[in-house]
Design an enzyme around this catalytic site. Structure first.
Site, PDB file in Angstrom:
ATOM      1  N   GLY A  41       0.774  -1.240   0.000  1.00 49.93           N
ATOM      2  CA  GLY A  41       0.000   0.000   0.000  1.00 49.93           C
ATOM      3  C   GLY A  41       0.800   1.282   0.000  1.00 49.93           C
ATOM      4  O   GLY A  41       0.248   2.340   0.288  1.00 49.93           O
TER       5      GLY A  41
ATOM      6  N   ILE B  17       0.570   6.170   4.528  1.00 53.91           N
ATOM      7  CA  ILE B  17       0.746   5.659   5.899  1.00 53.91           C
ATOM      8  C   ILE B  17       1.652   4.426   5.850  1.00 53.91           C
ATOM      9  O   ILE B  17       2.477   4.222   6.742  1.00 53.91           O
ATOM     10  CB  ILE B  17      -0.619   5.342   6.543  1.00 53.91           C
ATOM     11  CG1 ILE B  17      -1.477   6.618   6.624  1.00 53.91           C
ATOM     12  CG2 ILE B  17      -0.444   4.748   7.939  1.00 53.91           C
ATOM     13  CD1 ILE B  17      -2.919   6.396   7.085  1.00 53.91           C
TER      14      ILE B  17
ATOM     15  N   ILE C 296      -4.288  -1.047   2.278  1.00 54.22           N
ATOM     16  CA  ILE C 296      -4.955  -0.972   0.978  1.00 54.22           C
ATOM     17  C   ILE C 296      -6.434  -0.659   1.175  1.00 54.22           C
ATOM     18  O   ILE C 296      -7.100  -1.303   1.988  1.00 54.22           O
ATOM     19  CB  ILE C 296      -4.819  -2.340   0.271  1.00 54.22           C
ATOM     20  CG1 ILE C 296      -3.360  -2.596  -0.125  1.00 54.22           C
ATOM     21  CG2 ILE C 296      -5.739  -2.431  -0.930  1.00 54.22           C
ATOM     22  CD1 ILE C 296      -3.124  -4.004  -0.654  1.00 54.22           C
TER      23      ILE C 296
ATOM     24  N   TYR D  90     -18.331   8.816   3.981  1.00 54.53           N
ATOM     25  CA  TYR D  90     -17.395   7.674   3.989  1.00 54.53           C
ATOM     26  C   TYR D  90     -18.126   6.444   3.429  1.00 54.53           C
ATOM     27  O   TYR D  90     -17.514   5.564   2.830  1.00 54.53           O
ATOM     28  CB  TYR D  90     -16.849   7.426   5.394  1.00 54.53           C
ATOM     29  CG  TYR D  90     -15.576   6.598   5.416  1.00 54.53           C
ATOM     30  CD1 TYR D  90     -14.446   6.999   4.712  1.00 54.53           C
ATOM     31  CD2 TYR D  90     -15.511   5.412   6.153  1.00 54.53           C
ATOM     32  CE1 TYR D  90     -13.281   6.243   4.743  1.00 54.53           C
ATOM     33  CE2 TYR D  90     -14.341   4.663   6.192  1.00 54.53           C
ATOM     34  CZ  TYR D  90     -13.240   5.078   5.483  1.00 54.53           C
ATOM     35  OH  TYR D  90     -12.085   4.330   5.511  1.00 54.53           O
TER      36      TYR D  90
ATOM     37  N   LYS E 163     -14.915  -1.116   6.033  1.00 57.84           N
ATOM     38  CA  LYS E 163     -14.064  -1.121   7.235  1.00 57.84           C
ATOM     39  C   LYS E 163     -14.708  -1.943   8.352  1.00 57.84           C
ATOM     40  O   LYS E 163     -13.992  -2.581   9.139  1.00 57.84           O
ATOM     41  CB  LYS E 163     -13.780   0.304   7.711  1.00 57.84           C
ATOM     42  CG  LYS E 163     -12.881   1.124   6.785  1.00 57.84           C
ATOM     43  CD  LYS E 163     -11.515   0.496   6.533  1.00 57.84           C
ATOM     44  CE  LYS E 163     -10.554   1.485   5.873  1.00 57.84           C
ATOM     45  NZ  LYS E 163      -9.291   0.828   5.423  1.00 57.84           N
TER      46      LYS E 163
HETATM   47  P1  NAD Z   1      -2.612   5.964   0.101  1.00 57.47           P
HETATM   48  O1  NAD Z   1      -3.365   6.443  -1.093  1.00 57.47           O
HETATM   49  O2  NAD Z   1      -1.231   6.419   0.247  1.00 57.47           O
HETATM   50  O3  NAD Z   1      -2.660   4.379   0.176  1.00 57.47           O
HETATM   51  C1  NAD Z   1      -3.718   3.600  -0.328  1.00 57.47           C
HETATM   52  C2  NAD Z   1      -3.069   2.464  -1.071  1.00 57.47           C
HETATM   53  O4  NAD Z   1      -4.038   1.495  -1.489  1.00 57.47           O
HETATM   54  C3  NAD Z   1      -2.336   2.929  -2.347  1.00 57.47           C
HETATM   55  O5  NAD Z   1      -0.969   2.586  -2.255  1.00 57.47           O
HETATM   56  C4  NAD Z   1      -3.009   2.127  -3.436  1.00 57.47           C
HETATM   57  O6  NAD Z   1      -2.125   1.743  -4.466  1.00 57.47           O
HETATM   58  C5  NAD Z   1      -3.512   0.934  -2.662  1.00 57.47           C
HETATM   59  N1  NAD Z   1      -4.521   0.152  -3.381  1.00 57.47           N
HETATM   60  C6  NAD Z   1      -5.756   0.534  -3.769  1.00 57.47           C
HETATM   61  N2  NAD Z   1      -6.345  -0.449  -4.478  1.00 57.47           N
HETATM   62  C7  NAD Z   1      -5.453  -1.478  -4.527  1.00 57.47           C
HETATM   63  C8  NAD Z   1      -5.452  -2.786  -5.108  1.00 57.47           C
HETATM   64  N3  NAD Z   1      -6.499  -3.224  -5.820  1.00 57.47           N
HETATM   65  N4  NAD Z   1      -4.365  -3.561  -4.953  1.00 57.47           N
HETATM   66  C9  NAD Z   1      -3.283  -3.134  -4.267  1.00 57.47           C
HETATM   67  N5  NAD Z   1      -3.216  -1.910  -3.692  1.00 57.47           N
HETATM   68  C10 NAD Z   1      -4.296  -1.102  -3.827  1.00 57.47           C
HETATM   69  O7  NAD Z   1      -3.506   6.415   1.370  1.00 57.47           O
HETATM   70  P2  NAD Z   1      -3.438   6.047   2.921  1.00 57.47           P
HETATM   71  O8  NAD Z   1      -4.266   7.081   3.577  1.00 57.47           O
HETATM   72  O9  NAD Z   1      -2.042   5.852   3.325  1.00 57.47           O
HETATM   73  O10 NAD Z   1      -4.251   4.670   2.989  1.00 57.47           O
HETATM   74  C11 NAD Z   1      -3.729   3.480   3.540  1.00 57.47           C
HETATM   75  C12 NAD Z   1      -4.766   2.822   4.452  1.00 57.47           C
HETATM   76  O11 NAD Z   1      -4.993   3.672   5.578  1.00 57.47           O
HETATM   77  C13 NAD Z   1      -6.126   2.578   3.836  1.00 57.47           C
HETATM   78  O12 NAD Z   1      -6.633   1.340   4.251  1.00 57.47           O
HETATM   79  C14 NAD Z   1      -6.982   3.686   4.444  1.00 57.47           C
HETATM   80  O13 NAD Z   1      -8.344   3.315   4.505  1.00 57.47           O
HETATM   81  C15 NAD Z   1      -6.367   3.748   5.817  1.00 57.47           C
HETATM   82  N6  NAD Z   1      -6.664   4.943   6.611  1.00 57.47           N
HETATM   83  C16 NAD Z   1      -6.397   6.188   6.094  1.00 57.47           C
HETATM   84  C17 NAD Z   1      -6.688   7.322   6.839  1.00 57.47           C
HETATM   85  C18 NAD Z   1      -6.447   8.692   6.300  1.00 57.47           C
HETATM   86  O14 NAD Z   1      -7.055   9.645   6.790  1.00 57.47           O
HETATM   87  N7  NAD Z   1      -5.570   8.874   5.322  1.00 57.47           N
HETATM   88  C19 NAD Z   1      -7.230   7.177   8.135  1.00 57.47           C
HETATM   89  C20 NAD Z   1      -7.478   5.892   8.631  1.00 57.47           C
HETATM   90  C21 NAD Z   1      -7.189   4.791   7.846  1.00 57.47           C
HETATM   91  O1  0WE Z   2     -10.000   5.254   4.039  1.00 55.54           O
HETATM   92  C1  0WE Z   2      -9.937   6.416   3.701  1.00 55.54           C
HETATM   93  C2  0WE Z   2     -10.027   6.791   2.233  1.00 55.54           C
HETATM   94  C3  0WE Z   2      -9.990   5.611   1.328  1.00 55.54           C
HETATM   95  C4  0WE Z   2     -10.343   5.911  -0.096  1.00 55.54           C
HETATM   96  C5  0WE Z   2     -10.116   7.122  -0.727  1.00 55.54           C
HETATM   97  C6  0WE Z   2     -10.466   7.282  -2.073  1.00 55.54           C
HETATM   98  C7  0WE Z   2     -10.291   8.597  -2.785  1.00 55.54           C
HETATM   99  C8  0WE Z   2     -10.147   8.412  -4.281  1.00 55.54           C
HETATM  100  C9  0WE Z   2     -10.926   4.897  -0.817  1.00 55.54           C
HETATM  101  N1  0WE Z   2     -11.273   5.028  -2.125  1.00 55.54           N
HETATM  102  C10 0WE Z   2     -11.037   6.200  -2.740  1.00 55.54           C
HETATM  103  N2  0WE Z   2     -11.397   6.307  -4.067  1.00 55.54           N
HETATM  104  C11 0WE Z   2     -11.057   7.361  -4.832  1.00 55.54           C
HETATM  105  O2  0WE Z   2     -11.444   7.426  -6.014  1.00 55.54           O
HETATM  106  N3  0WE Z   2      -9.822   7.391   4.663  1.00 55.54           N
HETATM  107  C12 0WE Z   2      -9.916   6.998   6.054  1.00 55.54           C
HETATM  108  C13 0WE Z   2      -9.695   8.833   4.370  1.00 55.54           C
HETATM  109  C14 0WE Z   2     -11.061   9.413   4.334  1.00 55.54           C
HETATM  110  O3  0WE Z   2     -11.831   9.318   3.232  1.00 55.54           O
HETATM  111  C15 0WE Z   2     -13.065   9.887   3.532  1.00 55.54           C
HETATM  112  C16 0WE Z   2     -13.060  10.332   4.854  1.00 55.54           C
HETATM  113  C17 0WE Z   2     -11.772  10.018   5.377  1.00 55.54           C
HETATM  114  C18 0WE Z   2     -11.274  10.282   6.753  1.00 55.54           C
HETATM  115  C19 0WE Z   2     -14.205  10.038   2.740  1.00 55.54           C
HETATM  116  C20 0WE Z   2     -15.333  10.653   3.265  1.00 55.54           C
HETATM  117  C21 0WE Z   2     -15.343  11.081   4.582  1.00 55.54           C
HETATM  118  C22 0WE Z   2     -14.202  10.941   5.399  1.00 55.54           C
END
Ligand code: NAD
Ligand code: 0WE
Length: 258
Positions: free
Chosen positions: A14, A21, A93, A158, A165
């Site tokens: 990821g 992250i 992911i 969300y 989730k």
């Molecule tokens: P990010 O965009 O850097 O990472 C998301 C990753 O998912 C990317 O590297 C993307 O290539 C990968 N991915 C998506 N579809 C895929 C597939 N089919 N096969 C393999 N990889 C795939 O964003 P992030 O915020 O670092 O997200 C990482 C995790 O953290 C996610 O599960 C997200 O839900 C979770 N998360 C994010 C937040 C936030 O606010 N950013 C908060 C809580 C949890």
């Molecule tokens: O898990 C996530 C985001 C994951 C995510 C983000 C995207 C953006 C681009 C999954 N799929 C997509 N598809 C896309 O096309 N988070 C925890 C970050 C996040 O996303 C939100 C949040 C928060 C926090 C969306 C709505 C409300 C809050």
């Protein structure tokens, strides 16, 4: 002093860029002495991940779209050949169609539901199935995934990601039950909102960061390094009594009521 993860081998899925992250988790684990393998989704991200991984000597970089069984299979075949085992895995992911994070949850189509649940929830189980034999060779292991409060409470827009989730968090508990006898632990970190690629372009995200900063008990936003250090703890023997848990790394935001 020796690092917390000295001699351990870990797989990080990821990383998209330096804000991911997953990359913070990699840096914490590497700092503590772990050797790492990275996967990237699609050729678009290959160069990014190779460049980042090259800063951590001895890293392996492999392609892996979690929805492609053959790619998943070859990742673990390669790790078995080169390492002969695996100590930890970080599943970072998630994906839902943009349209499903814009409208009401009520409008979610079957296709969008299947995509979000398949990529964001089922993939943990699919990957764990292949990781287990490698972890057994090491006498145990630690599996980690990332989740968000929107899987337990309603976070407006969300939507289907929240449903995914919820499925992911419950998968953590069932996997922990199945794998406990093999000394493999399975946990999730529920992180507060962090400005990553996946958060960019979410309408109102900057406002969410502001509310989090103002209202959370620690009165600041979650830093990716805080998630990375908690992940290192969960990979290490310091957390050997913990499995099936959802650990919040969110400055305490989740404890609040109005
Ligand atoms: P990010 O965009 O850097 O990472 C998301 C990753 O998912 C990317 O590297 C993307 O290539 C990968 N991915 C998506 N579809 C895929 C597939 N089919 N096969 C393999 N990889 C795939 O964003 P992030 O915020 O670092 O997200 C990482 C995790 O953290 C996610 O599960 C997200 O839900 C979770 N998360 C994010 C937040 C936030 O606010 N950013 C908060 C809580 C949890
Ligand atoms: O898990 C996530 C985001 C994951 C995510 C983000 C995207 C953006 C681009 C999954 N799929 C997509 N598809 C896309 O096309 N988070 C925890 C970050 C996040 O996303 C939100 C949040 C928060 C926090 C969306 C709505 C409300 C809050």
């Amino acid at each position: 002093m020796a690092g917390l993860l000295e001699g351990k081998k870990g797989l990080i899925l990821g990383v998209a860029n330096k804000r991911s992250i997953a990359w913070s988790i990699a840096q914490s684990a590497s700092r503590e002495g772990a050797q790492l393998a990275f996967t990237y989704q699609g050729d678009r991200l290959k160069e990014n991940v190779e460049e980042l991984a090259s800063t951590l000597p001895g890293s392996i970089v492999l392609p892996c779209d979690a929805m492609q069984d053959d790619q998943v299979e070859s990742v673990f075949k390669k790790l078995d050949e080169t390492w002969g085992g695996l100590d930890f895995m970080a599943h970072c992911i998630a994906y839902a169609k943009a349209e499903d994070l814009a409208a009401d949850y009520l409008q979610t189509k079957k296709d969008g539901f299947d995509t979000a649940l398949g990529v964001s929830a089922y993939s943990l189980t699919a990957l764990s199935q292949r990781a287990v034999p490698l972890m057994e060779k090491r006498g145990g292991g630690s599996i980690l995934t990332l989740t968000y409060l929107g899987g337990q409470r309603v976070s407006p827009r969300y939507n289907v990601m929240g449903v995914a989730k919820a499925a992911l968090e419950q998968s953590v508990k069932y996997l922990a039950y199945d794998l406990g006898p093999k000394n493999i632990r399975v946990n999730a970190i529920s992180a507060g909102p962090i400005n990553t690629l996946a958060a960019r372009g979410i309408a109102g995200f900057q406002e969410m960061l502001k509310i989090n900063r103002e209202k959370s008990p620690l009165r600041r936003n979650t830093e990716p390094e805080e998630v990375g250090d908690t992940a290192a703890f969960l990979f290490s023997s310091w957390s050997r009594g913990i499995t099936g848990e959802i650990i919040f790394v969110d400055g305490g935001y989740n404890i609040l009521a109005v």
